[in-house]
Motif scaffolding. Sequence first.
Motif, short mmCIF file in Angstrom:
data_model
loop_
_atom_site.label_atom_id
_atom_site.label_comp_id
_atom_site.label_asym_id
_atom_site.label_seq_id
_atom_site.Cartn_x
_atom_site.Cartn_y
_atom_site.Cartn_z
N GLN A 68 -18.03 -7.17 7.83
CA GLN A 68 -16.62 -7.45 8.08
C GLN A 68 -15.88 -7.84 6.80
OE1 GLN A 68 -16.59 -8.80 12.79
NE2 GLN A 68 -16.50 -10.38 11.24
N VAL A 69 -16.50 -8.64 5.96
CA VAL A 69 -15.86 -9.00 4.70
C VAL A 69 -15.62 -7.76 3.84
CG1 VAL A 69 -16.18 -10.23 2.52
CG2 VAL A 69 -16.77 -11.34 4.67
N ALA A 70 -16.61 -6.88 3.78
CA ALA A 70 -16.47 -5.66 2.98
C ALA A 70 -15.35 -4.77 3.50
CB ALA A 70 -17.80 -4.90 2.98
N LEU A 71 -15.27 -4.60 4.81
CA LEU A 71 -14.26 -3.72 5.40
C LEU A 71 -12.85 -4.27 5.21
CD1 LEU A 71 -16.09 -2.68 8.69
CD2 LEU A 71 -15.52 -1.20 6.75
N VAL A 72 -12.65 -5.56 5.46
CA VAL A 72 -11.31 -6.13 5.29
C VAL A 72 -10.90 -6.12 3.82
CG1 VAL A 72 -9.90 -8.20 5.59
CG2 VAL A 72 -11.54 -7.56 7.36
N GLY A 73 -11.84 -6.43 2.93
CA GLY A 73 -11.53 -6.36 1.51
C GLY A 73 -11.14 -4.97 1.06
N ALA A 74 -11.87 -3.96 1.53
CA ALA A 74 -11.55 -2.57 1.18
C ALA A 74 -10.18 -2.17 1.71
CB ALA A 74 -12.63 -1.64 1.73
N PHE A 75 -9.86 -2.60 2.93
CA PHE A 75 -8.55 -2.26 3.49
C PHE A 75 -7.43 -2.92 2.69
CE2 PHE A 75 -4.93 -3.08 6.27
CZ PHE A 75 -4.70 -1.81 6.79
N SER A 76 -7.64 -4.17 2.27
CA SER A 76 -6.62 -4.87 1.49
C SER A 76 -6.33 -4.14 0.18
CB SER A 76 -7.08 -6.31 1.19
OG SER A 76 -7.31 -7.02 2.37
N LEU A 77 -7.38 -3.71 -0.51
CA LEU A 77 -7.19 -2.99 -1.76
C LEU A 77 -6.51 -1.65 -1.52
CD1 LEU A 77 -10.64 -3.71 -3.46
CD2 LEU A 77 -8.42 -4.76 -3.98
N THR A 78 -6.87 -0.98 -0.44
CA THR A 78 -6.22 0.29 -0.10
C THR A 78 -4.74 0.10 0.20
OG1 THR A 78 -8.30 1.14 0.80
CG2 THR A 78 -6.27 2.27 1.47
N ALA A 79 -4.41 -0.97 0.94
CA ALA A 79 -3.02 -1.23 1.28
C ALA A 79 -2.17 -1.49 0.03
CB ALA A 79 -2.94 -2.44 2.22
N ILE A 80 -2.76 -2.18 -0.96
CA ILE A 80 -2.04 -2.41 -2.21
C ILE A 80 -1.87 -1.11 -2.98
CG2 ILE A 80 -2.17 -3.55 -4.46
CD1 ILE A 80 -3.65 -5.85 -3.07
N GLU A 81 -2.94 -0.32 -3.04
CA GLU A 81 -2.89 0.94 -3.78
C GLU A 81 -1.90 1.92 -3.18
OE1 GLU A 81 -3.85 3.49 -6.84
OE2 GLU A 81 -4.48 1.39 -6.55
N MET A 82 -1.80 1.93 -1.85
CA MET A 82 -0.89 2.85 -1.17
C MET A 82 0.55 2.34 -1.13
SD MET A 82 -2.76 5.44 -0.33
CE MET A 82 -1.72 6.29 0.84
N GLY A 83 0.76 1.11 -1.56
CA GLY A 83 2.11 0.56 -1.55
C GLY A 83 2.55 0.00 -0.23
N TRP A 84 1.62 -0.19 0.72
CA TRP A 84 1.98 -0.75 2.02
C TRP A 84 2.31 -2.23 1.89
CZ3 TRP A 84 -3.00 1.65 4.49
CH2 TRP A 84 -2.84 3.05 4.56
N ILE A 85 1.60 -2.91 0.99
CA ILE A 85 1.90 -4.31 0.68
C ILE A 85 1.90 -4.46 -0.83
CG2 ILE A 85 0.84 -5.15 2.82
CD1 ILE A 85 -1.57 -6.04 1.20
#
Length: 392
Positions: A55-72
């Motif tokens: 769970q830590v790995a998945l949420v961390g990966a999503f957070s980095l993806t959201a920043i990279e995609m400009g969602w946050i």
Amino acid sequence: MTPEDAGAYALLMLCVTFVSAVGDVALRQSGPRLSRIQGGWRYLRLTSGVIAVAQVALVGAFSLTAIEMGWITERQGMLLAPLAVAVAPAALAVPGLVARQVAGDWHYISKLQAGAALVSLVVALPLIPKFGILACAVQSLVADGIIAWALRRSRHLEDSRSNKPLTKSYVIPTAVSGSLGWAQGQVEKASVAIFAGTAALGLFSIAYALGRTVLEAVAAGLVNVARARFALTDEPRLRRAELLRLVKYAILVGLVVQVVTLAIALPTLPRFFGAEWQPMFSLVPLLSGASVAVSCAWVLSAVIIDEARARRLVPYQFVGIALGFIAGATAAFSLSLAAALMVGKELLALGFRARIVAHLITRRTLLLLALGNAFSVAVGGVGFFLSGGRVS
């Protein structure tokens, strides 16, 4: 905190709630029944550790993806970083929580959860003026961390003699049902973000939290009782009586929390939120109209999982996903109509679950479900008109 920040928090919470639904929540829902099966306790201990890391790995990966995609933004991602860590103690606490549930130690569980919530609020509230959404993330981390630490030494009795395939019979069906349940509950938020933007998502998410957070916390305690009680007996007559009793409590919990929430929220919200939050005020009473439906549906879900019938939920959950998407898309035109459709979706979800466990529902139980939900919807409607009844 701006509506955009609230939208970023809501977006990351979509990921957190998803990995939790297929991870620690699925394990926790199956826990009381698993504890009665040979090898079940060792299985809980091992699986909870694996789930925590994943769970830590998945949420961390999503957070980095959201920043990279400009969602946050990067700033928002940094402020929300504690959420990625908070999912670990939530999973690690499952074996200890199950042990306490099976032992009937409800007083300890309730005291622990209340104490953790109080301490987390004391820690998080001072952060709100300067750091905004960081306070929400820290509150989750502190609360889950305290619970996991306090339950770390809880132990279960020896396994029973019964033997069933644990993963196939309980965990996988519950995880699949949990993922679809997450989609059914969260897809409207994703579609709100897509069709109406993150500001609208922020308005809706805060309204949802105000209208449902306390209810879900109290209902979760009732569901814990339901899991343990139904795991103790397979006799149909006793299960029917137990379900009737729990439905009464669920209706009472739903109505009391709904009325108290509206009595506090309606007069105080305008004092704490600026003009940009105005559309949110009427959403809170509308969404509260599903209070009884949600609390009763959670109880019925506990019964369905205990009877290893989670697979039967899948077709109905796809219907709920479609309705959630439609409701979220409607937010582009009217937030109030979207909220009303979401209440209708929760009522249908309750009806679907009642059909699956129809063999345990007496006429009296069915009448109580109908009257309780009708009253809850009426209270939400009255609250909507008292708040102005105009949401654009």
